[in-house]
Design an enzyme around this catalytic site. Structure first.
Site, PDB file in Angstrom:
ATOM      1  N   ASP A 236      94.589  98.683 -93.788  1.00 31.08           N
ATOM      2  CA  ASP A 236      95.328  99.770 -93.137  1.00 31.08           C
ATOM      3  C   ASP A 236      96.681  99.273 -92.630  1.00 31.08           C
ATOM      4  O   ASP A 236      97.682  99.992 -92.700  1.00 31.08           O
ATOM      5  CB  ASP A 236      94.511 100.351 -91.984  1.00 31.08           C
ATOM      6  CG  ASP A 236      93.489 101.373 -92.459  1.00 31.08           C
ATOM      7  OD1 ASP A 236      93.413 101.611 -93.676  1.00 31.08           O
ATOM      8  OD2 ASP A 236      92.755 101.917 -91.618  1.00 31.08           O
TER       9      ASP A 236
ATOM     10  N   ASP B 123      93.840  86.326 -87.931  1.00 32.28           N
ATOM     11  CA  ASP B 123      94.925  86.652 -87.003  1.00 32.28           C
ATOM     12  C   ASP B 123      96.280  86.241 -87.577  1.00 32.28           C
ATOM     13  O   ASP B 123      97.277  86.961 -87.434  1.00 32.28           O
ATOM     14  CB  ASP B 123      94.697  86.030 -85.628  1.00 32.28           C
ATOM     15  CG  ASP B 123      94.137  84.618 -85.677  1.00 32.28           C
ATOM     16  OD1 ASP B 123      93.920  84.099 -86.791  1.00 32.28           O
ATOM     17  OD2 ASP B 123      93.902  84.035 -84.607  1.00 32.28           O
TER      18      ASP B 123
ATOM     19  N   LYS C 205      87.629  83.744 -90.271  1.00 30.74           N
ATOM     20  CA  LYS C 205      87.796  83.257 -88.892  1.00 30.74           C
ATOM     21  C   LYS C 205      86.880  82.043 -88.731  1.00 30.74           C
ATOM     22  O   LYS C 205      86.013  81.990 -87.847  1.00 30.74           O
ATOM     23  CB  LYS C 205      87.461  84.375 -87.893  1.00 30.74           C
ATOM     24  CG  LYS C 205      87.865  84.057 -86.449  1.00 30.74           C
ATOM     25  CD  LYS C 205      89.353  83.934 -86.260  1.00 30.74           C
ATOM     26  CE  LYS C 205      89.693  83.733 -84.775  1.00 30.74           C
ATOM     27  NZ  LYS C 205      91.127  83.420 -84.570  1.00 30.74           N
TER      28      LYS C 205
ATOM     29  N   ASP D 189      88.950  96.087 -93.637  1.00 31.35           N
ATOM     30  CA  ASP D 189      89.207  97.448 -93.177  1.00 31.35           C
ATOM     31  C   ASP D 189      90.489  97.486 -92.349  1.00 31.35           C
ATOM     32  O   ASP D 189      91.364  98.340 -92.552  1.00 31.35           O
ATOM     33  CB  ASP D 189      88.007  97.924 -92.340  1.00 31.35           C
ATOM     34  CG  ASP D 189      88.055  99.406 -92.022  1.00 31.35           C
ATOM     35  OD1 ASP D 189      88.943 100.114 -92.540  1.00 31.35           O
ATOM     36  OD2 ASP D 189      87.189  99.864 -91.245  1.00 31.35           O
TER      37      ASP D 189
ATOM     38  N   TYR E   3      79.336  96.092 -90.429  1.00 37.16           N
ATOM     39  CA  TYR E   3      79.141  97.522 -90.640  1.00 37.16           C
ATOM     40  C   TYR E   3      77.739  97.841 -91.152  1.00 37.16           C
ATOM     41  O   TYR E   3      77.264  98.971 -91.014  1.00 37.16           O
ATOM     42  CB  TYR E   3      80.173  98.063 -91.635  1.00 37.16           C
ATOM     43  CG  TYR E   3      81.589  98.108 -91.105  1.00 37.16           C
ATOM     44  CD1 TYR E   3      81.880  97.846 -89.771  1.00 37.16           C
ATOM     45  CD2 TYR E   3      82.650  98.409 -91.942  1.00 37.16           C
ATOM     46  CE1 TYR E   3      83.170  97.883 -89.296  1.00 37.16           C
ATOM     47  CE2 TYR E   3      83.961  98.445 -91.479  1.00 37.16           C
ATOM     48  CZ  TYR E   3      84.210  98.177 -90.153  1.00 37.16           C
ATOM     49  OH  TYR E   3      85.502  98.216 -89.679  1.00 37.16           O
TER      50      TYR E   3
END
Length: 356
Positions: free
Chosen positions: A251, A223, A191, A247, A142
């Site tokens: 959520d 994952d 990851k 992020d 980001y």
């Protein structure tokens, strides 16, 4: 005790939910002998409409001068076609960067009164969900360089995802310290089977883990984390991860509770300054209709008292008042259940205030 709070009500339902949190804070101030001074600053779409930018330099300075910042929500379809440099969300990234808010704490708690509202089976959530996601907030993709260029006759977009050791270490320490205050269990999400940034993340976290032998430490791929949050969310206590993964996962976790309207968050610096906000958006479709759920914002105010002002009893009082409101059967539309009393945004704020 006197504290200065900069209020960023923002767009959509932002002004409504923030107003209820302010009512509750004023009640706390009256009961416990404090004084909260509020400075209101435009942010997001309303600032674009007035000043042409999502937050002014003067507004940013007011945030820096505060003891803490309370945010509602920003954005909406009205500003979807703004140039990328002045979109409402740019103000949030700017405030995080300018205030050094590198650590985002998002508690996910399923209130026992709302267990039936969770999309998961009672056999999965019956023991309760109570976890904390610690998200790195000012690094990664980001904030990395991005560009779009033409290569061999077609457009190619590139986003860089940089992380340095010191960025990983400081968020890691926040996560380990949070685990020490909770259930002493930490999952670090990455990851590392693909990304260099994740391999550096894992190496740094392993080094930190040696300093916290009392914390049960686990590596977990992003994952697998997404799957485990659905399959067995009660296994988690504290989860720490980088910006984009956090992020997405936070959520996902928020919906385990039945409504995103219940979820608070804190964005913290290396000092006591923080920005506190519900994790939901501006919900322009219900703005001004007294339909929003203010609990996430009110609980964010409680987090402000706890993390920035060290007012533990005061924070406990707000959380107990919310719990009693649910015990007494009061519900906004998003958490409505059979046999309960449906109330609006203002009425829920009044119920919680009166419980204090």
């Amino acid at each position: 005790m006197e504290k200065k709070i900069t209020v960023l009500a923002g767009d959509g339902i932002g002004p409504e939910i923030v107003a209820e949190a302010i009512k509750v804070l004023d009640k706390i101030a009256d009961k416990f002998g404090h004084k909260f001074d509020y400075t209101y600053v435009d942010i997001g779409g309303c600032s674009i409409d007035k000043f042409g930018v999502p937050i002014t330099d003067e507004g940013m300075q007011k945030c820096k001068e505060a003891d803490s910042v309370l945010l509602g929500a920003v954005g909406g379809p009205k500003w979807d076609n703004c140039p990328p440099a002045i979109r409402p969300e740019k103000a949030l990234l700017a405030v995080r960067k300018e205030l050094g808010l590198f650590a985002n704490l998002r508690p996910t708690k399923l209130f026992s009164q709302l267990a039936d509202s969770s999309p998961l089976k009672m056999s999965i959530v019956g023991n309760g969900i109570d976890l904390m996601i610690v998200r790195e907030l000012t690094g990664g993709v980001y904030f990395g360089e991005r560009k779009t260029e033409e290569v061999d006759g077609e457009l190619v977009a590139i986003d860089y995802m940089p992380y340095s050791e010191h960025e990983i270490e400081r968020i890691g320490r926040v996560a380990f310290e949070s685990a020490m205050k909770r259930g002493k269990k930490l999952h670090s999400v990455d990851k590392a089977n693909v990304l260099d940034t994740s391999r550096l993340w894992r190496k740094t976290m392993h080094r930190l883990a040696e300093e916290y032998p009392d914390v049960e430490y686990n590596d977990i791929l992003v994952d697998n984390t997404a799957m485990q949050l659905i399959k067995n969310p009660t296994q988690f206590d504290v989860i720490v991860t980088e910006n984009m993964f956090g992020d997405i996962l936070s959520d996902e976790a928020s919906m385990l509770t039945g409504s995103i309207g219940m979820m608070p968050s804190a964005s913290l610096s290396s000092g006591t300054l923080g920005m506190y906000e519900p994790i939901h958006g501006s919900a322009p479709d219900i703005a001004g209709m007294n339909l929003a759920n203010p609990i996430g914002t009110i609980l964010s105010a409680a987090m402000m008292l706890r993390y920035s002002f060290n007012m533990m009893d005061e924070a406990d009082a707000i959380e107990a008042a919310v719990n009693k409101a649910l015990d007494d059967g009061y519900r906004t539309g998003d958490i409505m259940q059979d046999g309960c009393t449906k109330v609006g945004c203002k009425e829920m704020g009044d119920v919680i205030l009166n419980n204090i």
